[in-house]
Motif scaffolding. Structure first.
Motif, mmCIF file in Angstrom:
data_model
loop_
_atom_site.group_PDB
_atom_site.id
_atom_site.type_symbol
_atom_site.label_atom_id
_atom_site.label_comp_id
_atom_site.label_asym_id
_atom_site.label_seq_id
_atom_site.Cartn_x
_atom_site.Cartn_y
_atom_site.Cartn_z
ATOM 1 N N PHE A 285 18.850 -30.242 -17.368
ATOM 2 C CA PHE A 285 20.167 -29.614 -17.477
ATOM 3 C C PHE A 285 21.315 -30.463 -16.928
ATOM 4 C CE2 PHE A 285 17.015 -26.201 -17.236
ATOM 5 C CZ PHE A 285 17.262 -25.574 -18.445
ATOM 6 N N ILE A 286 20.996 -31.582 -16.292
ATOM 7 C CA ILE A 286 22.053 -32.502 -15.850
ATOM 8 C C ILE A 286 22.026 -33.776 -16.679
ATOM 9 C CG2 ILE A 286 22.906 -33.884 -13.924
ATOM 10 C CD1 ILE A 286 21.980 -31.728 -12.037
ATOM 11 N N ASN A 287 20.835 -34.353 -16.852
ATOM 12 C CA ASN A 287 20.717 -35.558 -17.668
ATOM 13 C C ASN A 287 20.533 -35.260 -19.150
ATOM 14 O OD1 ASN A 287 20.820 -36.871 -15.213
ATOM 15 N ND2 ASN A 287 18.608 -37.157 -15.073
ATOM 16 N N ASN A 288 20.333 -33.992 -19.509
ATOM 17 C CA ASN A 288 20.150 -33.597 -20.902
ATOM 18 C C ASN A 288 18.972 -34.320 -21.547
ATOM 19 O OD1 ASN A 288 20.708 -32.178 -23.256
ATOM 20 N ND2 ASN A 288 22.169 -33.707 -24.020
ATOM 21 N N ASP A 289 17.892 -34.486 -20.776
ATOM 22 C CA ASP A 289 16.704 -35.174 -21.267
ATOM 23 C C ASP A 289 15.523 -34.205 -21.151
ATOM 24 O OD1 ASP A 289 14.651 -36.881 -21.942
ATOM 25 O OD2 ASP A 289 15.395 -38.552 -20.746
ATOM 26 N N PHE A 290 15.348 -33.394 -22.185
ATOM 27 C CA PHE A 290 14.300 -32.374 -22.151
ATOM 28 C C PHE A 290 12.910 -32.979 -22.326
ATOM 29 C CE2 PHE A 290 18.153 -30.116 -23.254
ATOM 30 C CZ PHE A 290 18.090 -29.008 -22.441
ATOM 31 N N GLY A 291 12.834 -34.155 -22.913
ATOM 32 C CA GLY A 291 11.544 -34.815 -23.025
ATOM 33 C C GLY A 291 10.996 -35.207 -21.665
ATOM 34 N N MET A 292 11.844 -35.796 -20.822
ATOM 35 C CA MET A 292 11.433 -36.147 -19.465
ATOM 36 C C MET A 292 11.069 -34.893 -18.668
ATOM 37 S SD MET A 292 11.772 -39.538 -18.391
ATOM 38 C CE MET A 292 12.618 -39.601 -16.818
ATOM 39 N N ALA A 293 11.877 -33.848 -18.817
ATOM 40 C CA ALA A 293 11.604 -32.602 -18.090
ATOM 41 C C ALA A 293 10.266 -32.004 -18.519
ATOM 42 C CB ALA A 293 12.737 -31.610 -18.319
ATOM 43 N N SER A 294 9.986 -32.018 -19.803
ATOM 44 C CA SER A 294 8.715 -31.478 -20.288
ATOM 45 C C SER A 294 7.538 -32.334 -19.827
ATOM 46 C CB SER A 294 8.740 -31.389 -21.817
ATOM 47 O OG SER A 294 9.766 -30.522 -22.251
ATOM 48 N N ALA A 295 7.724 -33.643 -19.786
ATOM 49 C CA ALA A 295 6.670 -34.511 -19.268
ATOM 50 C C ALA A 295 6.398 -34.223 -17.797
ATOM 51 C CB ALA A 295 7.057 -35.976 -19.461
ATOM 52 N N MET A 296 7.457 -33.966 -17.045
ATOM 53 C CA MET A 296 7.302 -33.627 -15.632
ATOM 54 C C MET A 296 6.558 -32.303 -15.476
ATOM 55 S SD MET A 296 8.256 -35.016 -12.712
ATOM 56 C CE MET A 296 8.832 -34.757 -11.048
ATOM 57 N N SER A 297 6.910 -31.319 -16.280
ATOM 58 C CA SER A 297 6.232 -30.027 -16.186
ATOM 59 C C SER A 297 4.775 -30.135 -16.611
ATOM 60 C CB SER A 297 6.958 -28.997 -17.052
ATOM 61 O OG SER A 297 6.890 -29.342 -18.419
ATOM 62 N N THR A 298 4.482 -30.988 -17.581
ATOM 63 C CA THR A 298 3.098 -31.186 -17.996
ATOM 64 C C THR A 298 2.273 -31.798 -16.877
ATOM 65 O OG1 THR A 298 3.801 -31.465 -20.296
ATOM 66 C CG2 THR A 298 1.612 -32.273 -19.711
ATOM 67 N N LEU A 299 2.830 -32.794 -16.202
ATOM 68 C CA LEU A 299 2.118 -33.388 -15.071
ATOM 69 C C LEU A 299 1.879 -32.368 -13.964
ATOM 70 C CD1 LEU A 299 3.802 -36.906 -14.710
ATOM 71 C CD2 LEU A 299 1.494 -36.382 -15.530
ATOM 72 N N LEU A 300 2.891 -31.536 -13.669
ATOM 73 C CA LEU A 300 2.724 -30.507 -12.644
ATOM 74 C C LEU A 300 1.639 -29.515 -13.052
ATOM 75 C CD1 LEU A 300 3.698 -29.228 -9.988
ATOM 76 C CD2 LEU A 300 5.390 -27.965 -11.328
ATOM 77 N N PHE A 301 1.614 -29.143 -14.322
ATOM 78 C CA PHE A 301 0.597 -28.230 -14.829
ATOM 79 C C PHE A 301 -0.801 -28.836 -14.663
ATOM 80 C CE2 PHE A 301 -2.067 -26.913 -18.434
ATOM 81 C CZ PHE A 301 -2.126 -25.555 -18.216
ATOM 82 N N VAL A 302 -0.944 -30.103 -14.980
ATOM 83 C CA VAL A 302 -2.249 -30.765 -14.867
ATOM 84 C C VAL A 302 -2.677 -30.855 -13.401
ATOM 85 C CG1 VAL A 302 -3.470 -32.940 -15.217
ATOM 86 C CG2 VAL A 302 -1.996 -32.026 -17.023
ATOM 87 N N VAL A 303 -1.757 -31.224 -12.524
ATOM 88 C CA VAL A 303 -2.096 -31.365 -11.103
ATOM 89 C C VAL A 303 -2.524 -30.020 -10.512
ATOM 90 C CG1 VAL A 303 -1.129 -31.854 -8.823
ATOM 91 C CG2 VAL A 303 -0.669 -33.399 -10.733
#
Length: 319
Positions: A285-303
């Motif tokens: 919501f600040i950098n407008n990069d939803f791909g990076m945000a989704s990648a971060m959430s995927t890593l958190l989900f896996v961990v």
């Protein structure tokens, strides 16, 4: 004189009634239709629940994982980029900082937030008067909206006229920069989180304590066991399963901390309170990069999924 016939006389049936043995084909057919109708209704309700769960739960999860492999912005349509988002994540210096801060917050939350509800529940369970009012007082912070809780504690932590610094002045102690200090900011967030969320866990522990047989405490007391020995040898073993479950839930919850650093510190000072979800929020919501945000959430989900699987594996059969 007519001889009495040994043949039984036919049964007299009312007009309009159909003679036939009980449980005949027509009865079985009616029962089968009734069961089919009941099953159809049950499966209809079940299908509606599955559809709602799939649309509002599983679809966002799958969609979020797919977005992690795409370049998504408002300015252009999504483009498949493979693992580029994950590579950019690992190149971001804040990525490691966010995971370290989140792990530090989780560790502090286990020290304070895991012990405080249990100790509170034990004390409340031993009281004979006013337990209902004290339980309500303990659970009251849970009923407050999170943003109200954060604003209340922001006033407590105010370096000028805050409640905590005024209390320190009464004891001739210097005021502290609770949210502006790199050393105190994370501890301050943990205190807020513990105060706001311990009510639910305390009630769970109280329910578990109420299920322990009183004969166990009486036998331990007759054997001369002190309060601490009764706690160690009776209370803790009887609550082992509940403690293991709440430990797992607390780790999963504290690893997803967001509102405390977002409202109270904004990730500062000097990124000392930037957590994984706060960094994810900045990407989206600040950098407008939803791909990076989704990648971060995927890593958190896996961990978190791996942690839960390993934890359940290690604690299997120990409840």
């Amino acid at each position: 004189m007519k001889p009495v016939s040994s043949k039984p006389s036919p049964a007299i049936t009312p007009r309009g009634a159909t003679a036939g043995p009980a449980g005949g084909p027509r009865a079985r057919r009616g029962g089968g239709l009734r069961r089919l109708r009941d099953n159809a209704i049950a499966y209809g309700f079940l299908a509606a629940g599955i559809v709602c769960f799939g649309v509002f739960s599983w679809y966002p999860i799958v969609r979020g994982v797919l977005l992690g492999f795409q370049q998504v912005t408002f300015a252009q349509p999504a483009q498949w980029v493979g693992l580029d988002n994950f590579r950019r994540l690992f190149d971001d210096p804040l990525f490691i900082t966010a995971w370290q801060n989140t792990g530090y917050f989780t560790l502090l939350a286990l020290v304070f937030g895991f012990a405080a509800p249990f100790a509170t529940a034990v004390v409340l369970n031993e009281l004979r008067h006013g337990r209902a009012y004290l339980r309500m007082a303990v659970y009251l912070p849970v009923m407050l909206p999170p943003i109200v809780t954060m604003l209340l504690w922001r006033w407590f932590y105010d370096p000028g006229s805050g409640l905590l610094n005024n209390a320190l002045q009464l004891f001739q102690l210097p005021p502290q920069q609770w949210l502006e200090s790199e050393h105190l900011s994370m501890v301050s967030l943990v205190i807020v989180s513990t105060w706001a969320n311990m009510g639910t866990t305390t009630l769970i522990y109280l329910a578990a304590l109420g299920g322990i047989a009183g004969e166990l405490y009486e036998a331990a007391q007759l054997d001369g066991a002190s309060v601490w020995r009764r706690l160690w040898h009776v209370t803790l073993p009887q609550m082992r399963f509940i403690l293991m479950v709440t430990l797992l839930l607390q780790v999963l919850g504290t690893m997803q901390v967001f509102i405390e650093p977002y409202v109270l510190t904004g990730g500062g000072p000097d990124d000392a309170t930037v957590t994984v979800l706060l960094l994810l929020y900045r990407y989206a919501f600040i950098n407008n990069d939803f791909g990076m945000a989704s990648a971060m959430s995927t890593l958190l989900f896996v961990v978190l999924g791996l942690f839960a699987a390993v934890y359940l594996r290690l604690t299997r059969g120990k409840g």
